[in-house]
Design an enzyme around this catalytic site. Structure first.
Site, PDB file in Angstrom:
ATOM      1  N   GLN A 213      -5.089  -0.998  -4.003  1.00 36.92           N
ATOM      2  CA  GLN A 213      -5.771  -2.001  -4.919  1.00 36.92           C
ATOM      3  C   GLN A 213      -6.529  -1.712  -6.195  1.00 36.92           C
ATOM      4  O   GLN A 213      -6.921  -2.603  -6.980  1.00 36.92           O
ATOM      5  CB  GLN A 213      -6.632  -2.684  -4.018  1.00 36.92           C
TER       6      GLN A 213
ATOM      7  N   CYS B 235       1.025  -1.232  -0.094  1.00 35.94           N
ATOM      8  CA  CYS B 235      -0.131   0.163  -0.007  1.00 35.94           C
ATOM      9  C   CYS B 235       0.846   1.321   0.045  1.00 35.94           C
ATOM     10  O   CYS B 235       1.792   1.477   0.821  1.00 35.94           O
ATOM     11  CB  CYS B 235      -0.712  -0.026   1.261  1.00 35.94           C
ATOM     12  N   GLU B 236       0.767   2.007  -0.988  1.00 34.40           N
ATOM     13  CA  GLU B 236       1.421   3.206  -1.214  1.00 34.40           C
ATOM     14  C   GLU B 236       1.251   4.171   0.127  1.00 34.40           C
ATOM     15  O   GLU B 236       1.959   5.190   0.209  1.00 34.40           O
ATOM     16  CB  GLU B 236       1.224   4.027  -2.578  1.00 34.40           C
ATOM     17  N   HIS B 237       0.061   4.046   0.906  1.00 34.13           N
ATOM     18  CA  HIS B 237      -0.145   4.945   1.951  1.00 34.13           C
ATOM     19  C   HIS B 237       0.553   4.756   3.040  1.00 34.13           C
ATOM     20  O   HIS B 237       0.925   5.882   3.768  1.00 34.13           O
ATOM     21  CB  HIS B 237      -1.554   5.078   1.915  1.00 34.13           C
ATOM     22  N   HIS B 238       0.743   3.485   3.470  1.00 34.70           N
ATOM     23  CA  HIS B 238       1.690   3.132   4.836  1.00 34.70           C
ATOM     24  C   HIS B 238       2.673   2.409   4.412  1.00 34.70           C
ATOM     25  O   HIS B 238       3.292   1.980   5.483  1.00 34.70           O
ATOM     26  CB  HIS B 238       0.599   2.585   5.785  1.00 34.70           C
TER      27      HIS B 238
ATOM     28  N   CYS C 245      -2.543  -2.395   6.539  1.00 35.21           N
ATOM     29  CA  CYS C 245      -2.569  -1.012   6.980  1.00 35.21           C
ATOM     30  C   CYS C 245      -4.244  -0.770   7.690  1.00 35.21           C
ATOM     31  O   CYS C 245      -4.496   0.042   8.203  1.00 35.21           O
ATOM     32  CB  CYS C 245      -2.652  -0.114   5.812  1.00 35.21           C
TER      33      CYS C 245
ATOM     34  N   HIS D 270      -5.676  -5.887   3.912  1.00 35.90           N
ATOM     35  CA  HIS D 270      -4.774  -4.998   3.964  1.00 35.90           C
ATOM     36  C   HIS D 270      -4.176  -4.898   5.296  1.00 35.90           C
ATOM     37  O   HIS D 270      -5.069  -4.545   6.224  1.00 35.90           O
ATOM     38  CB  HIS D 270      -5.350  -3.671   3.301  1.00 35.90           C
TER      39      HIS D 270
END
Length: 192
Positions: A124, A82-85, A154, A152
């Site tokens: 995703q 996940c590019e956010h976390h 995250c 996920h």
């Protein structure tokens, strides 16, 4: 030296991991952590190797075949980040397509395309769409459907902390979008 090795700075990644460990109050010189920064750097290089690969190069129609019915490959295991976390998400992708003019591709190529896109910093929703769009553009089938289910970390390890929750995304193109019966048939075959 590969293009990936030229662009990825593992020393910089390891230095960042050392800072992270120090930031949470760890002793980076204790036995269990001494090599952790290098291991994490190597791990993230592997998890993002798809950034340096071209999924279109995998789509080579098989000559001499004339199959014109739905093709489905189910339960292709994927792992992405996940590019956010920068936390992993894992799950399965299901790929269906309806060949046009007999243009089919080796079944393992579908898994390779999914893997190449998964091995990037991702969300995703985009991952699902990238697989479908690439197959639709390059193979030129009558239709493509991609369904992905993933858990996920995250979401399971932080925030709402809901282990076992799965996210399901889909991308539906061509004949699967136009004909609800075809879409329904594919979904029943995919989801069992």
């Amino acid at each position: 030296m590969s293009e990936q090795n030229q662009l990825v700075d593992q020393d910089k990644i390891a230095a960042g991991v050392r800072l992270l460990l120090e930031g949470i109050g760890e002793d980076v010189n204790r036995d269990g952590l001494r090599k952790t920064p290098e291991r994490v750097a190597s791990f993230y290089v592997e998890l993002t190797e798809g950034m340096w690969q071209d999924p279109k190069s995998e789509i080579i129609p098989l000559p001499g075949d004339s199959h014109d019915e739905m093709v489905i490959v189910k339960d292709i295991a994927i792992a992405s980040v996940c590019e956010h976390h920068l936390a992993p998400f894992v799950g399965n992708v299901h790929i269906a397509y309806i060949p046009k003019g007999g243009r089919i591709v080796g079944l393992s190529k579908l898994a390779r395309i999914a893997e190449i896109f998964a091995r990037r910093l991702q969300v995703q929703e985009r991952l699902t769409k990238q697989i479908a769009d690439t197959l639709f553009e390059e193979l030129q089938p009558l239709g493509v459907m991609v369904v992905m289910e993933a858990e996920h970390t995250c979401m399971t390890l932080r925030g709402v902390k809901k282990p076992g929750a799965k996210t399901v995304t889909s991308a539906v193109l061509g004949g699967f979008r136009k004909d609800p019966r075809t879409r329904s048939e594919a979904m029943s075959l995919i989801m069992g």
